[in-house]
Scaffold this active site. Structure first.
Site, short mmCIF file in Angstrom:
data_model
loop_
_atom_site.label_atom_id
_atom_site.label_comp_id
_atom_site.label_asym_id
_atom_site.label_seq_id
_atom_site.Cartn_x
_atom_site.Cartn_y
_atom_site.Cartn_z
N GLY A 215 65.22 -32.10 19.04
CA GLY A 215 66.52 -31.30 18.45
C GLY A 215 67.27 -32.76 17.82
O GLY A 215 67.81 -32.23 16.87
N GLN B 193 69.71 -24.02 21.23
CA GLN B 193 69.77 -23.00 22.47
C GLN B 193 69.44 -21.44 22.03
O GLN B 193 69.55 -20.62 22.84
CB GLN B 193 71.19 -22.94 23.03
CG GLN B 193 71.61 -24.68 23.49
CD GLN B 193 70.94 -24.66 24.98
OE1 GLN B 193 70.64 -23.55 25.77
NE2 GLN B 193 70.73 -26.09 25.25
N HIS C 236 61.36 -28.11 24.33
CA HIS C 236 61.77 -28.16 25.67
C HIS C 236 62.67 -27.23 26.19
O HIS C 236 62.80 -27.13 27.34
CB HIS C 236 61.81 -29.74 26.14
CG HIS C 236 63.32 -30.37 25.81
ND1 HIS C 236 64.01 -30.29 27.29
CD2 HIS C 236 63.65 -30.81 24.81
CE1 HIS C 236 65.16 -30.81 26.48
NE2 HIS C 236 64.89 -31.24 25.21
N THR D 25 52.16 -40.37 12.95
CA THR D 25 50.98 -39.75 13.29
C THR D 25 51.66 -38.48 14.19
O THR D 25 52.45 -38.71 14.84
CB THR D 25 50.21 -40.45 13.92
OG1 THR D 25 49.58 -41.42 13.25
CG2 THR D 25 49.09 -39.76 14.67
N ASN E 250 75.43 -24.90 24.02
CA ASN E 250 74.69 -25.28 25.27
C ASN E 250 75.61 -25.33 26.39
O ASN E 250 74.88 -25.24 27.61
CB ASN E 250 74.14 -26.66 25.09
CG ASN E 250 74.93 -27.90 24.37
OD1 ASN E 250 75.52 -27.64 23.42
ND2 ASN E 250 75.09 -28.75 24.94
N SER F 265 63.93 -27.34 19.31
CA SER F 265 63.35 -28.37 20.19
C SER F 265 62.64 -27.56 21.20
O SER F 265 63.03 -26.56 21.77
CB SER F 265 64.37 -28.96 20.75
OG SER F 265 64.12 -29.95 21.85
N CYS G 111 83.11 -37.33 35.07
CA CYS G 111 82.25 -38.23 35.60
C CYS G 111 80.85 -37.83 35.38
O CYS G 111 79.94 -38.99 34.99
CB CYS G 111 82.41 -38.31 37.30
SG CYS G 111 84.09 -37.82 37.66
#
Ligand SMILES: *Cc1c(COP(=O)(O)O)cnc(C)c1O
Length: 393
Positions: A74, A182, A204, A240, A154, A202, A328
């Site tokens: 992505g 998404q 995954h 490749t 997302n 993407s 954080c």
């Protein structure tokens, strides 16, 4: 120690690879390893496999196979779409329109281009995270060369009115890119009907392997190359081919788009059971994102008076994987730019929790989370001076 039960509710971060996808990929790591660019027979087999996957991706998007280019994921697709269109249209203008809630692969690319002399408008969103088509139309000028709006967010799961935005872009003859990472498998996509000129995806994020994705580029659109080198991908993306990854991507998108509505009904039922359960058991919550126009597996909810980071640690202790828009966790000082763009007060955004459900989840998972989450929130609130102040006063 016995194997701890893991409850995975972070499907927007990544998904596990489906068994059928792994099986489809396996031979291309081993006996069918030929370089698709070579001419002997095992290489021709590899070439055929790449082209079959290209067909699977094209079919899922309503595109032609020669409009699909394989990438490393992505982030590369977003970078290529934005830098590629910007550089190809420098003579025409320097203005790009995007939104405040894009993934960093889009936002940081736009910020980089600003340093290189481009001008970028970051459209605001409403409190649900929706972009206004009227705002887009107002932002377009004679120098606008690209519009990039994500299909679904997302973090908060909000689904943008892509067909409407695409029609506006088309009316003004400005190329329209959407980061649909998404959306795949959750929303039916037809790039022609929705007036999409470029689309990033993407593998995954829809039960395919990591490190492989694709960019759809409408035929005839002027786009500079991002990766220079060999002549792969019809001379537009060197390197490749990630042969096994591409085969996996093809299989994964075919499976993910075979029955979107059926899949969504299952996931939405689990999500709604979890959301209603949380809202019934815990007070002082705030649902982030749109009540209906949201990804079927997405919950993003803020618990007042607590810190999302601490919540994640306690959940992890129970084997529950989730994420937060608190400051954080992202390693930055600012809380999520998406939550900020929706106008959520900083102190409430700190207590945000994102649970994204998917194929890994069951009713038992949902009920387990409902069993432990209220106690964790209560414990954290007991430690919070703000909460004590509220309840005491
Ligand atoms: C995950 C994600 C990306 C990045 O994709 P990668 O394949 O991890 O580089 C881009 N945009 C959105 C909306 C995402 O969710």
């Amino acid at each position: 120690m016995a194997d701890k039960r893991i409850i995975y509710m972070d499907h927007s971060a990544t998904t596990c690879v489906r068994k059928e996808v792994l099986e489809a990929m396996a031979p291309y790591h081993a006996e069918r390893f030929g370089n698709p660019s070579s001419i002997y027979s095992i290489a021709r087999e590899s070439k055929k496999a790449v082209e079959a996957a290209r067909g699977q991706v094209a079919k899922a998007l309503g595109a032609d196979p020669d409009e699909i280019y394989f990438t490393s994921g992505g982030s590369e697709s977003d970078n290529w779409a934005i830098k590629g269109v910007a550089l190809a249209n420098r003579q025409k203008g320097n203005h790009i329109i995007t939104t405040k809630i894009e993934h960093h692969a889009v936002l940081h690319t736009c910020q980089y281009l600003e340093k290189e002399g481009f001008r970028v408008t970051y459209l605001p969103v409403d409190r649900y995270g929706l972009v206004s088509p009227a705002d887009l139309e107002k932002a377009i000028t004679d120098t606008t060369i690209l519009i990039s709006v994500m299909y679904a967010n997302n973090e908060i799961g909000t689904i943008e009115p892509i067909a409407e935005l695409g029609a506006i872009a088309k009316k003004h003859k400005v190329p329209f890119h959407t980061d649909a990472v998404q959306a795949i498998g959750n929303i039916p996509i037809d790039v022609k009907a929705q007036d999409i000129d470029l689309l990033s995806l993407s593998a995954h994020k829809f039960y395919g392997p990591k490190g492989v994705g694709a960019l759809y580029i409408r035929k005839g659109l002027k786009v500079h190359n991002l990766i220079h080198g060999g002549g792969q991908e019809r001379r537009r993306r060197a390197g490749t081919e990630n042969l096994a990854g591409i085969v996996g991507l093809g299989k994964a998108i075919e499976l993910a788009t075979a029955d979107i509505e059926g899949h969504n009904q299952t996931i939405r039922a689990l999500r709604d059971r979890l959301l209603k359960g949380i809202q019934a058991r815990i007070s002082d919550t705030h649902l982030n994102g749109h009540p209906e126009k949201r990804l079927p597996g997405n919950i993003n909810i803020s618990f007042e008076f607590i810190e999302g980071e601490s919540l994640l640690l306690w959940l992890d202790d129970e084997g529950i994987c989730a994420s937060t828009g608190s400051a954080c966790s992202s390693g930055s000082l600012e809380p999520s730019h998406v939550l900020m763009a929706t106008g959520l007060p900083v102190e409430i955004s700190h207590g945000s929790l994102r649970l994204t459900l998917g194929d890994a989840n069951t009713v038992a998972d949902v009920d387990f989370v409902l069993g432990v989450l209220p106690g964790i929130v209560a414990k954290l609130r007991e430690m919070s001076p703000l909460y004590k102040g509220k309840k005491g006063g």
